[in-house]
Design a protein around this motif. Structure first.
Motif, mmCIF file in Angstrom:
data_model
loop_
_atom_site.group_PDB
_atom_site.id
_atom_site.type_symbol
_atom_site.label_atom_id
_atom_site.label_comp_id
_atom_site.label_asym_id
_atom_site.label_seq_id
_atom_site.Cartn_x
_atom_site.Cartn_y
_atom_site.Cartn_z
ATOM 1 N N SER A 46 0.791 -1.225 0.000
ATOM 2 C CA SER A 46 0.000 0.000 0.000
ATOM 3 C C SER A 46 0.828 1.282 0.000
ATOM 4 C CB SER A 46 -0.938 0.012 1.211
ATOM 5 O OG SER A 46 -0.193 -0.063 2.407
ATOM 6 N N LYS A 47 2.143 1.182 0.241
ATOM 7 C CA LYS A 47 2.978 2.380 0.320
ATOM 8 C C LYS A 47 3.481 2.849 -1.044
ATOM 9 C CE LYS A 47 4.560 1.332 5.014
ATOM 10 N NZ LYS A 47 5.733 1.098 5.890
ATOM 11 N N GLN A 48 3.183 2.080 -2.102
ATOM 12 C CA GLN A 48 3.657 2.430 -3.435
ATOM 13 C C GLN A 48 2.510 3.001 -4.279
ATOM 14 O OE1 GLN A 48 6.836 2.342 -4.300
ATOM 15 N NE2 GLN A 48 7.477 1.482 -2.344
ATOM 16 N N SER A 49 2.782 3.287 -5.547
ATOM 17 C CA SER A 49 1.757 3.834 -6.436
ATOM 18 C C SER A 49 1.882 3.224 -7.821
ATOM 19 C CB SER A 49 1.876 5.357 -6.530
ATOM 20 O OG SER A 49 3.125 5.730 -7.093
ATOM 21 N N ILE A 50 0.768 3.232 -8.544
ATOM 22 C CA ILE A 50 0.711 2.744 -9.925
ATOM 23 C C ILE A 50 -0.042 3.779 -10.747
ATOM 24 C CG2 ILE A 50 -0.088 0.933 -11.487
ATOM 25 C CD1 ILE A 50 -0.085 -1.012 -9.160
ATOM 26 N N GLY A 51 0.602 4.330 -11.759
ATOM 27 C CA GLY A 51 -0.068 5.285 -12.637
ATOM 28 C C GLY A 51 -0.623 6.502 -11.920
#
Length: 233
Positions: A46-51
């Motif tokens: 949950s600490k990362q991002s996509i697009g």
């Protein structure tokens, strides 16, 4: 109906259980956006991002698939279903299965991004896949071609999205014929192949004739084209 929901039963045959064989890729390789999915199971970094979306905004595999560009969605679903089906039926050890897929997503800013998804089998029961873990990388800068794929693992050279008969191909050529075929693909002539494999030139030519006959093609270029389509070389 959400696009992937109806396919989950085909992708994962069983719900993850305490007694499954489980490789903990998720925690060990927690680099960038990653999620682990199975039947009735979903976990994401949950600490990362996509697009441009925070991964904390995704609560299911459906949410991830809704990012996929409409023109690439059916391809991604088709690959996922067929790759897992192939692994479950054709691989001696499904834990050896891993794949790479390149496709487009629509970001939070409505721009198109090209991503590379690398997936590894993380759980299995009775040599059937129960879950896998996937890692995303933004490869837009590479100008990579969408709808590119690669599957690795036991017998993976016989997998191809384009041909239903590909599973039968592994029984057509002998091990020695495949060796000859792959050397032909590298530009070797019969004399060179004979020397490399320590067999006579006559034997090499016999293998070549037999392969042409088995797949009903007229010449070596046609044989090589068909073999590339079937992922034999």
């Amino acid at each position: 109906m959400k696009p992937i929901s109806s396919k989950l039963d085909q992708i994962f045959s069983e719900t993850p259980q305490p007694d499954e064989i489980h490789h903990n890729f998720f925690d060990r390789r927690n680099i960038g956006p990653a999620y682990e999915a199975g039947k009735d199971f979903f976990k994401i970094n949950s600490k990362q991002s996509i697009g441009g979306f925070s991964c904390s905004e995704f609560s299911s595999l459906d949410d991830i698939y809704e990012l996929i560009h409409p023109q690439d969605l059916s391809f991604v679903i088709d690959y996922a279903v067929k790759a897992v089906e192939f692994a479950n039926t054709q691989m001696d050890n499904v834990l050896s299965c891993n794949g790479q897929l390149i496709f487009r997503i629509v970001g939070k800013d409505r721009r198109e991004y090209t991503v590379c998804r690398k997936s590894f089998v993380s759980g299995a029961i009775n040599n059937k896949i129960t879950r896998n873990v996937s890692f995303y990388s933004d490869v837009t800068w590479m100008r990579a071609s969408p709808k590119s794929w690669c599957l690795m693992g036991d017998n993976s050279q016989y997998f191809d999205l384009k041909f239903q008969e590909v599973e039968l191909f592994k029984d057509i050529f002998s091990t020695r014929e495949v060796e000859v075929l792959r050397l032909l693909a590298r530009g070797f002539h019969s004399r060179d192949i004979a020397e490399a494999l320590k067999i006579s030139r006559h034997t090499v030519d016999t293998h070549r004739k037999n392969m042409l006959r088995k797949v009903d093609v007229a010449n070596t270029p046609e044989l090589l084209t068909l073999s590339r389509d079937m992922n034999l070389i």
